[in-house]
Design a protein around this motif. Structure first.
Motif, PDB file in Angstrom:
ATOM      1  N   GLY A 190      39.301  45.490  34.197  1.00  0.00           N
ATOM      2  CA  GLY A 190      39.648  46.910  34.244  1.00  0.00           C
ATOM      3  C   GLY A 190      40.701  47.180  35.297  1.00  0.00           C
ATOM      4  O   GLY A 190      41.207  46.267  35.940  1.00  0.00           O
ATOM      5  N   ARG A 215      43.361  47.120  24.865  1.00  0.00           N
ATOM      6  CA  ARG A 215      41.972  46.650  24.768  1.00  0.00           C
ATOM      7  C   ARG A 215      41.870  45.422  23.854  1.00  0.00           C
ATOM      8  O   ARG A 215      41.235  44.427  24.192  1.00  0.00           O
ATOM      9  N   TYR A 218      38.146  47.794  30.264  1.00  0.00           N
ATOM     10  CA  TYR A 218      37.988  49.185  30.692  1.00  0.00           C
ATOM     11  C   TYR A 218      39.325  49.888  30.894  1.00  0.00           C
ATOM     12  O   TYR A 218      40.244  49.325  31.500  1.00  0.00           O
ATOM     13  N   ARG A 251      40.625  54.464  35.523  1.00  0.00           N
ATOM     14  CA  ARG A 251      39.720  55.494  36.060  1.00  0.00           C
ATOM     15  C   ARG A 251      38.281  55.382  35.549  1.00  0.00           C
ATOM     16  O   ARG A 251      37.508  56.334  35.623  1.00  0.00           O
ATOM     17  N   THR A 252      37.912  54.206  35.031  1.00  0.00           N
ATOM     18  CA  THR A 252      36.498  54.001  34.673  1.00  0.00           C
ATOM     19  C   THR A 252      35.650  54.087  35.943  1.00  0.00           C
ATOM     20  O   THR A 252      35.982  53.468  36.954  1.00  0.00           O
ATOM     21  N   GLN A 292      29.620  53.173  35.290  1.00  0.00           N
ATOM     22  CA  GLN A 292      29.717  52.738  33.895  1.00  0.00           C
ATOM     23  C   GLN A 292      29.565  51.215  33.810  1.00  0.00           C
ATOM     24  O   GLN A 292      28.831  50.683  32.969  1.00  0.00           O
ATOM     25  N   ASP A 312      26.704  49.033  31.942  1.00  0.00           N
ATOM     26  CA  ASP A 312      27.082  48.055  30.917  1.00  0.00           C
ATOM     27  C   ASP A 312      26.564  46.661  31.269  1.00  0.00           C
ATOM     28  O   ASP A 312      26.107  45.926  30.392  1.00  0.00           O
TER      29      ASP A 312
END
Ligand code: B12
Length: 149
Positions: free
Chosen positions: A97, A112, A124, A127-128, A132, A136
């Motif tokens: 990410g 992705r 990701y 700004r994930t 989160q 996950d």
């Protein structure tokens, strides 16, 4: 987060910024979130080479590797990391990410797809939130039937 905390207890995760990347804030937050959720975090910091990721994943017997890249160079370094893990016979859950494309104009689906094809289990967008990733990881460990789940 109590349920997640118990899932992540004893889980070993490697975290770092890959290649020539000097952005440190994202991996710092990510490392804290994973540690707060009960994981053992091996924080490799910035400018971590693919070889260093592989060595840490193997030596530490990591359940998961979290790769961050902000400067747009992820596509250069990540294939070497995935190949190195395969060569070493290591199979941690792989997350990537940060800011993965050079241009914000690249459609996210393309980005992705590219990293998923490389071998990352989850890719990701910018700004994930770290929470989160924590959720996950707990889900992915359960799906793998981890003894920790
Ligand atoms: C601060 C900053 C810098 C600082 C870094 C200081 C430091 N030591 O960390 C300085 C000024 C040094 C810098 C340098 C550069 N930067 Co800079 N920088 C930023 C900036 C403004 C903020 C980054 C940040 O700290 N954000 C705060 C943290 C909390 O957010 P984050 O990093 O996005 O991470 C969050 C999530 O993405 C997530 N996350 C991150 N990684 C991962 C991984 C996983 C697996 C998961 C689940 C989640 C996750 O966790 C965080 C919490 O939500 C961004 C622009 C922006 N607004 O994002 C540009 C930005 C990242 N930088 C950029 C660039 C281009 C550079 C330079 C190449 C500039 C230059 N020409 O020299 C150099 C990089 C040199 C190098 N070798 O890496 C670009 C990258 C563009 C791209 N990808 O194509 C950006 C996006 C600016 C822009 N819009 O152009 N930078």
């Amino acid at each position: 987060m109590e349920a997640v905390t118990s899932v992540l207890r004893r889980v070993r995760v490697v975290v770092g910024s890959i290649g020539d990347d000097i952005h440190v804030v994202g991996i710092t937050l990510l490392g804290h979130a994973l540690r707060n959720a009960g994981a053992d975090v091996i924080q490799l910091g910035i400018q971590t080479s693919p070889e260093e990721f592989v060595a840490a994943a193997v030596t530490e017997d990591a359940d998961a590797v979290f790769v961050s890249s902000s400067n747009g160079h992820a596509g250069i370094f990540c294939p070497e990391l995935v190949a190195g893990l395969r060569e070493a016979g290591a199979d941690p859950i792989l997350y990537v990410g940060g800011n993965l494309s050079v241009s914000a104009a690249t459609p996210w689906d393309e980005v992705r797809e590219r990293f998923a094809r490389m071998g990352f289990d989850r890719v990701y967008p910018p700004r994930t939130l770290p929470d989160q990733a924590v959720r996950d990881l707990a889900d992915d460990l359960r799906a793998r039937g981890s003894q920790n789940a």
